[in-house]
Design a protein around this motif. Structure first.
Motif, PDB file in Angstrom:
ATOM      1  N   ALA A  21       0.883  -1.176   0.000  1.00 10.35           N
ATOM      2  CA  ALA A  21       0.000   0.000   0.000  1.00 10.35           C
ATOM      3  C   ALA A  21       0.919   1.223   0.000  1.00 10.35           C
ATOM      4  N   SER A  22       1.043   1.831  -1.181  1.00 11.77           N
ATOM      5  CA  SER A  22       1.991   2.933  -1.381  1.00 11.77           C
ATOM      6  C   SER A  22       1.544   4.204  -0.663  1.00 11.77           C
ATOM      7  N   GLY A  23       2.473   5.140  -0.549  1.00  5.79           N
ATOM      8  CA  GLY A  23       2.174   6.407   0.115  1.00  5.79           C
ATOM      9  C   GLY A  23       0.993   7.145  -0.497  1.00  5.79           C
ATOM     10  N   LEU A  24       0.188   7.769   0.334  1.00  3.57           N
ATOM     11  CA  LEU A  24      -0.986   8.552  -0.103  1.00  3.57           C
ATOM     12  C   LEU A  24      -0.971   9.872   0.649  1.00  3.57           C
ATOM     13  N   MET A  25      -0.714  10.947  -0.073  1.00  4.59           N
ATOM     14  CA  MET A  25      -0.651  12.265   0.575  1.00  4.59           C
ATOM     15  C   MET A  25      -1.913  12.534   1.391  1.00  4.59           C
ATOM     16  N   ALA A  48       5.346  13.411   4.133  1.00  4.59           N
ATOM     17  CA  ALA A  48       4.988  14.789   3.759  1.00  4.59           C
ATOM     18  C   ALA A  48       3.641  15.224   4.326  1.00  4.59           C
ATOM     19  N   SER A  49       2.832  14.286   4.784  1.00  4.62           N
ATOM     20  CA  SER A  49       1.515  14.649   5.325  1.00  4.62           C
ATOM     21  C   SER A  49       1.607  15.218   6.735  1.00  4.62           C
ATOM     22  N   PHE A  50       2.752  15.006   7.396  1.00  2.00           N
ATOM     23  CA  PHE A  50       2.882  15.478   8.773  1.00  2.00           C
ATOM     24  C   PHE A  50       3.355  16.925   8.777  1.00  2.00           C
ATOM     25  N   VAL A  74       7.741   4.005   5.876  1.00  2.00           N
ATOM     26  CA  VAL A  74       7.490   5.437   5.681  1.00  2.00           C
ATOM     27  C   VAL A  74       7.822   5.804   4.233  1.00  2.00           C
ATOM     28  N   ASN A  75       6.949   6.577   3.624  1.00  2.00           N
ATOM     29  CA  ASN A  75       7.146   7.075   2.251  1.00  2.00           C
ATOM     30  C   ASN A  75       7.805   8.457   2.337  1.00  2.00           C
ATOM     31  N   ILE A  76       8.936   8.576   1.650  1.00  2.00           N
ATOM     32  CA  ILE A  76       9.647   9.863   1.644  1.00  2.00           C
ATOM     33  C   ILE A  76       9.741  10.380   0.216  1.00  2.00           C
ATOM     34  N   MET A  77       9.160  11.545   0.017  1.00  2.00           N
ATOM     35  CA  MET A  77       9.210  12.189  -1.302  1.00  2.00           C
ATOM     36  C   MET A  77      10.559  12.893  -1.433  1.00  2.00           C
ATOM     37  N   VAL A 103      11.564   1.884   3.968  1.00  2.00           N
ATOM     38  CA  VAL A 103      11.274   3.201   3.390  1.00  2.00           C
ATOM     39  C   VAL A 103      10.938   3.042   1.917  1.00  2.00           C
ATOM     40  N   GLU A 104       9.942   3.803   1.486  1.00  2.00           N
ATOM     41  CA  GLU A 104       9.615   3.918   0.058  1.00  2.00           C
ATOM     42  C   GLU A 104      10.002   5.329  -0.349  1.00  2.00           C
ATOM     43  N   THR A 105      10.902   5.439  -1.330  1.00  2.00           N
ATOM     44  CA  THR A 105      11.241   6.759  -1.848  1.00  2.00           C
ATOM     45  C   THR A 105      10.525   6.965  -3.172  1.00  2.00           C
ATOM     46  N   ALA A 106      10.222   8.205  -3.475  1.00  2.00           N
ATOM     47  CA  ALA A 106       9.542   8.530  -4.732  1.00  2.00           C
ATOM     48  C   ALA A 106       9.914   9.947  -5.097  1.00  2.00           C
TER      49      ALA A 106
END
Ligand SMILES: Cc1cc2nc3c(=O)[nH]c(=O)nc-3n(C[C@H](O)[C@H](O)[C@H](O)COP(=O)(O)O)c2cc1C
Length: 332
Positions: A21-25, A48-50, A74-77, A103-106
């Protein structure tokens, strides 16, 4: 617990089904990501949502409490900031300090950050658009796995319109690290198809938006349930920031602004600010915002607990596997 699929992705994360389940802003918060974890998948909270790093740290702790010992990430843009402020390293400091393992980077090239994450023992999944050179780059930079996004995807599928069916197989043939296919995926049949393409898992965003654990307003989720495969559209091509979003009045207005010559970016920017989307999630007034949404919205057919969605995905995948076994006969 049964382990219906065993791939390098289920092994990498210690999960039951090869689904990310990938990051969702704004939406991939501790409650949602922990529900994903408890359902036997892995999810990534969107850093980034925090509002700030302290809130991210608190979010990580909350997610850990709720995850019943199951893995989460954690997804990090990765962004290049215009004013030179480093907005990425403080997030990396936080995930390292808080003992996050995944970590998922994008976004942009993660080259400047990937070594730090790896040296801290973190497993790095890098997400790229469906173009081979990005997939190969992710591998060469040392990512443990790569998610390749086809043009059907919600959010930013990249500037080249390459579909998941092409991007997935091309990626799987090109690299040795495990590939996760994404973009328009929302059924168990598609999971099986992705595995057949050579991917070792799938990532989903849109399909999970209608889960009860997503905090957004019910009216928005009801709109998604009603939506079909033609209810999304691409915009922001004029800024080379291609985005797939739900068709709304707000999106149509932005598309109109994009038609002016030359394009007045300054006039568009206020309409695409994240806070506009956040407000729409709160109020349910989806027509007033640009909300990322992929073609897989066609499969988001009811509002239900995330675990129920996962059960259905698993049942669909099992049926699809059975059907394939009936089709193919080894010749004597
Ligand atoms: C509402 C929404 C918000 C998203 N926000 C982010 C984000 O903040 N960071 C990110 O890396 N990807 C984001 N994405 C992309 C997803 O992580 C994922 O790559 C994509 O949803 C996969 O395609 P699908 O929507 O067809 O399943 C978002 C997608 C959606 C639908």
């Amino acid at each position: 617990m049964t382990q219906p699929f065993k791939t390098r992705i289920t092994e990498l994360y210690g999960i039951r089904l090869p689904i990310i389940a990938s990051g969702l802003m704004w939406l991939a918060d501790p409650v949602y990501v922990a529900a994903v974890a408890r359902a036997g998948l892995i999810g990534f909270m969107t850093a980034a949502s925090f509002p700030d790093v302290q809130a991210l740290r608190a979010g990580i702790r909350r997610c850990r409490e709720l995850s019943a010992g199951k893995p989460f990430g954690v997804n990090i843009m990765i962004r290049v900031s215009r004013d030179g402020t480093d907005r990425v390293n403080p997030l990396i400091d936080a995930v390292i300090d808080e003992g996050v393992k995944f970590v998922e980077t994008a976004g942009n090239n993660p080259e400047a950050y990937i070594r730090r994450l790896k040296d801290a023992g973190i497993t790095v999944l890098h997400k790229v658009p469906g173009v081979l050179r990005y997939v190969k780059k992710a591998e060469s930079l040392g990512a443990d796995a790569v998610t390749v996004i086809g043009f059907e995807a919600g959010g930013h599928p990249g500037t080249e319109p390459v579909g998941t069916m092409v991007a997935g197989v091309a990626a799987a043939r090109a690299v040795k690290i495990p590939v996760i296919a994404a973009g328009g995926i929302g059924t168990g049949e598609q999971l099986v198809a992705a595995l057949a393409l050579g991917a070792e898992g799938v990532a989903m965003g849109t399909r999970f938006l209608v889960s009860e654990e997503i905090w957004a307003h019910r009216a928005y989720k009801e709109r998604l349930v009603a939506a079909g495969e033609t209810d999304t559209t691409m915009l922001l091509q004029s800024m080379r920031n291609h985005q797939r979003a739900l068709k709304t009045a707000h999106v149509a207005m932005i598309q109109q602004l994009e038609k002016t010559e030359p394009v007045d970016t300054a006039a568009i920017l206020p309409h695409i600010m994240g806070t506009v989307g956040r407000k729409a999630y709160e109020t349910g007034e989806f027509e007033k915002a640009m909300l990322s949404c992929g073609q897989g919205v066609a499969f988001a057919d009811r509002i239900e607990p995330l675990a129920a969605i996962v059960d259905r995905l698993e049942a669909e995948a099992r049926t699809a596997m059975g059907r394939l076994q009936g089709i193919y006969q080894e010749s004597a």
